[in-house]
Write a protein that holds these residues in place. Structure first.
Motif, PDB file in Angstrom:
ATOM      1  N   ASP A 166       0.761  -1.237   0.100  1.00 55.21           N
ATOM      2  CA  ASP A 166      -0.215  -0.046  -0.360  1.00 55.21           C
ATOM      3  C   ASP A 166       1.249   1.054  -0.226  1.00 55.21           C
ATOM      4  O   ASP A 166       0.567   2.474  -0.849  1.00 55.21           O
ATOM      5  CB  ASP A 166      -0.845  -0.138   1.395  1.00 55.21           C
ATOM      6  CG  ASP A 166      -1.916  -0.976   1.210  1.00 55.21           C
ATOM      7  OD1 ASP A 166      -2.169  -1.406  -0.071  1.00 55.21           O
ATOM      8  OD2 ASP A 166      -2.516  -1.620   2.058  1.00 55.21           O
ATOM      9  N   ASP A 167       1.392   1.075   0.871  1.00 63.85           N
ATOM     10  CA  ASP A 167       2.987   2.106   0.915  1.00 63.85           C
ATOM     11  C   ASP A 167       3.319   2.109  -0.507  1.00 63.85           C
ATOM     12  O   ASP A 167       3.797   4.045  -0.492  1.00 63.85           O
ATOM     13  CB  ASP A 167       3.768   2.615   2.177  1.00 63.85           C
ATOM     14  CG  ASP A 167       2.975   3.145   3.825  1.00 63.85           C
ATOM     15  OD1 ASP A 167       2.067   3.010   3.183  1.00 63.85           O
ATOM     16  OD2 ASP A 167       3.358   2.315   4.622  1.00 63.85           O
ATOM     17  N   LEU A 168       3.837   1.650  -0.869  1.00 59.74           N
ATOM     18  CA  LEU A 168       4.819   1.344  -2.187  1.00 59.74           C
ATOM     19  C   LEU A 168       3.117   2.072  -3.211  1.00 59.74           C
ATOM     20  O   LEU A 168       4.006   2.567  -4.177  1.00 59.74           O
ATOM     21  CB  LEU A 168       5.095   0.087  -2.479  1.00 59.74           C
ATOM     22  CG  LEU A 168       5.000   0.189  -3.916  1.00 59.74           C
ATOM     23  CD1 LEU A 168       7.120   0.682  -3.609  1.00 59.74           C
ATOM     24  CD2 LEU A 168       6.198  -1.619  -4.339  1.00 59.74           C
ATOM     25  N   VAL A 169       2.332   2.338  -3.679  1.00 61.56           N
ATOM     26  CA  VAL A 169       1.536   2.617  -4.157  1.00 61.56           C
ATOM     27  C   VAL A 169       1.561   3.489  -4.125  1.00 61.56           C
ATOM     28  O   VAL A 169       2.030   4.873  -4.548  1.00 61.56           O
ATOM     29  CB  VAL A 169      -0.465   1.940  -4.030  1.00 61.56           C
ATOM     30  CG1 VAL A 169      -1.326   2.883  -4.806  1.00 61.56           C
ATOM     31  CG2 VAL A 169       0.094   0.221  -4.537  1.00 61.56           C
ATOM     32  N   LYS A 170       1.537   3.938  -2.834  1.00 62.01           N
ATOM     33  CA  LYS A 170       1.587   5.556  -2.596  1.00 62.01           C
ATOM     34  C   LYS A 170       3.593   6.949  -2.996  1.00 62.01           C
ATOM     35  O   LYS A 170       2.649   7.393  -3.603  1.00 62.01           O
ATOM     36  CB  LYS A 170       1.583   6.008  -1.047  1.00 62.01           C
ATOM     37  CG  LYS A 170       0.444   5.944  -0.227  1.00 62.01           C
ATOM     38  CD  LYS A 170       0.669   5.955   1.122  1.00 62.01           C
ATOM     39  CE  LYS A 170      -1.205   5.830   1.649  1.00 62.01           C
ATOM     40  NZ  LYS A 170      -0.954   5.612   3.049  1.00 62.01           N
ATOM     41  N   LEU A 172       5.180   4.587  -5.668  1.00 62.00           N
ATOM     42  CA  LEU A 172       4.689   4.964  -7.022  1.00 62.00           C
ATOM     43  C   LEU A 172       4.116   6.026  -7.320  1.00 62.00           C
ATOM     44  O   LEU A 172       4.180   7.120  -8.981  1.00 62.00           O
ATOM     45  CB  LEU A 172       4.296   3.609  -7.667  1.00 62.00           C
ATOM     46  CG  LEU A 172       5.431   2.765  -7.613  1.00 62.00           C
ATOM     47  CD1 LEU A 172       4.918   1.600  -7.481  1.00 62.00           C
ATOM     48  CD2 LEU A 172       6.671   2.721  -8.243  1.00 62.00           C
ATOM     49  N   ASP A 173       3.314   6.981  -6.733  1.00 57.15           N
ATOM     50  CA  ASP A 173       2.164   8.018  -7.446  1.00 57.15           C
ATOM     51  C   ASP A 173       2.825   9.156  -7.023  1.00 57.15           C
ATOM     52  O   ASP A 173       2.643  10.153  -8.218  1.00 57.15           O
ATOM     53  CB  ASP A 173       1.067   7.485  -6.320  1.00 57.15           C
ATOM     54  CG  ASP A 173      -0.099   8.004  -6.707  1.00 57.15           C
ATOM     55  OD1 ASP A 173      -0.490   7.252  -7.904  1.00 57.15           O
ATOM     56  OD2 ASP A 173      -1.519   9.078  -6.205  1.00 57.15           O
ATOM     57  N   GLU A 174       3.790   9.203  -6.242  1.00 55.86           N
ATOM     58  CA  GLU A 174       4.415  10.279  -6.672  1.00 55.86           C
ATOM     59  C   GLU A 174       5.713  10.677  -7.330  1.00 55.86           C
ATOM     60  O   GLU A 174       5.893  11.273  -7.857  1.00 55.86           O
ATOM     61  CB  GLU A 174       5.541  10.441  -4.928  1.00 55.86           C
ATOM     62  CG  GLU A 174       4.552  10.470  -3.764  1.00 55.86           C
ATOM     63  CD  GLU A 174       5.013  10.456  -2.293  1.00 55.86           C
ATOM     64  OE1 GLU A 174       6.761  10.436  -2.394  1.00 55.86           O
ATOM     65  OE2 GLU A 174       4.426  10.488  -1.006  1.00 55.86           O
ATOM     66  N   MET A 175       6.515   8.952  -7.251  1.00 60.05           N
ATOM     67  CA  MET A 175       6.942   9.326  -8.442  1.00 60.05           C
ATOM     68  C   MET A 175       6.428   9.294 -10.195  1.00 60.05           C
ATOM     69  O   MET A 175       7.324  10.190 -10.495  1.00 60.05           O
ATOM     70  CB  MET A 175       8.099   7.817  -8.891  1.00 60.05           C
ATOM     71  CG  MET A 175       8.787   7.941  -9.375  1.00 60.05           C
ATOM     72  SD  MET A 175       9.893   5.712  -9.529  1.00 60.05           S
ATOM     73  CE  MET A 175       8.727   4.992 -10.254  1.00 60.05           C
ATOM     74  N   HIS A 176       5.147   9.102  -9.617  1.00 60.49           N
ATOM     75  CA  HIS A 176       4.751   9.262 -11.439  1.00 60.49           C
ATOM     76  C   HIS A 176       4.349  10.636 -11.294  1.00 60.49           C
ATOM     77  O   HIS A 176       4.687  10.717 -12.663  1.00 60.49           O
ATOM     78  CB  HIS A 176       2.877   8.181 -10.888  1.00 60.49           C
ATOM     79  CG  HIS A 176       1.797   8.837 -12.044  1.00 60.49           C
ATOM     80  ND1 HIS A 176       1.219   9.794 -12.174  1.00 60.49           N
ATOM     81  CD2 HIS A 176       1.750   8.303 -12.782  1.00 60.49           C
ATOM     82  CE1 HIS A 176       0.597   9.871 -12.741  1.00 60.49           C
ATOM     83  NE2 HIS A 176       0.391   8.771 -13.936  1.00 60.49           N
TER      84      HIS A 176
END
Length: 288
Positions: A166-170, A172-176
């Motif tokens: 779940d934190d990884l999704v967040k 990746l959202d920032e990196m995106h």
């Protein structure tokens, strides 16, 4: 924003690149001469639409071509197709050390989509492997140091079980949010639509495969139906992309896009429509 804005026309610009690679090598068929036939002069061809690049960029912003990883996960979970997506990924050996940077950009986009769409259920080693392939692609494209360094940090924490999915999704959202601006600045404008096209291509293929596997054709109406995005790519093919492939290839590509536009314009997609989207994207991915 919704995931629908990125998936259906995934292979549009990608098709242009790959079809140009295979379309330039063949020779035109030689027809047997026949007796001359008097025919009326053909009508003058219509002038191509006069669309400025700035207009294309404005259209891209209006249709929101790149949803965030969090939005993608939410949309798939809501549709009931998020589980088991990693098993549907076709394993490919995509080399990132080739001279043709257009191909590298497309391949980078394909693997990036695999990372983002399967982040919740990919085995740790497979997720790390895909992130490293993305890093190799970015390095080949000359995308600077920040993004590869971010990927190194993420892979280290994944290997050490130092971050939840779940934190990884967040993360990746920032990196995106930084990927496209930084790539455009470091690697140039040309790489950006090709990376996006590779991601759209793989995203369409994986999502249509997941819909078929889950036997949830109704999900296609929410995830694979966005006619204005197809319109955007038709404009791209007719203007900015018009010199990137032979006329015959462009004609074939436009025909494919029109077929997808026909599907996307339906009020609801059937199981056969979803299968058609998968078949179309399969044919392009096979050229990788």
């Amino acid at each position: 924003m919704s995931m629908t804005r990125s998936l259906l026309p995934a292979f549009a610009v990608t098709s242009l690149v790959f079809l140009s690679l295979v379309g330039c090598s063949g020779e035109a068929p030689v027809e047997t001469p026949t007796a001359p036939v008097v025919t009326p002069a053909p009508a003058a061809p219509e002038a191509p639409p006069n669309i400025a690049i700035a207009d294309l960029e404005a259209d891209a912003q209006n249709v929101t071509l790149v949803p965030s990883p969090a939005e993608m996960q939410s949309a798939m979970e809501k549709a009931g197709i998020a589980n088991g997506l990693s098993k549907l990924v076709t394993e490919r050996q995509l080399k990132m050390d080739v001279q043709n940077k257009d191909v590298v950009a497309v391949r980078t986009g394909v693997v990036l989509a695999d990372c983002l769409l399967t982040v919740k259920d990919s085995p740790k080693d497979k997720l790390v492997e895909r992130l490293n392939v993305v890093k190799l692609g970015l390095n080949t494209l000359g995308a600077g140091k920040d993004l590869p360094a971010t990927i190194d940090d993420l892979t280290a924490r994944i290997n050490n079980d130092g971050i939840s999915r779940d934190d990884l999704v967040k993360e990746l959202d920032e990196m995106h949010g930084a990927v496209i601006p930084e790539i455009k600045f470091e690697a140039g404008d040309r790489a950006v639509p090709l990376i996006q096209a590779g991601s759209w291509l793989e995203g369409s293929n994986l999502v249509s495969a997941a819909i078929i596997a889950a036997n949830k054709p109704d999900a296609g109406s929410q995830l694979l139906r966005q006619p204005q995005v197809v319109d955007y790519f038709l404009k791209y093919v007719q203007t900015e992309g018009a010199d990137k492939a032979p006329d015959a290839v462009l004609k074939q590509l436009e025909g494919t896009l029109m077929k997808l536009k026909e599907i996307a314009a339906k009020p609801a997609l059937s199981a056969d429509d979803v299968k058609e989207v998968k078949a179309q994207t399969d044919s392009v991915l096979a050229l990788l």
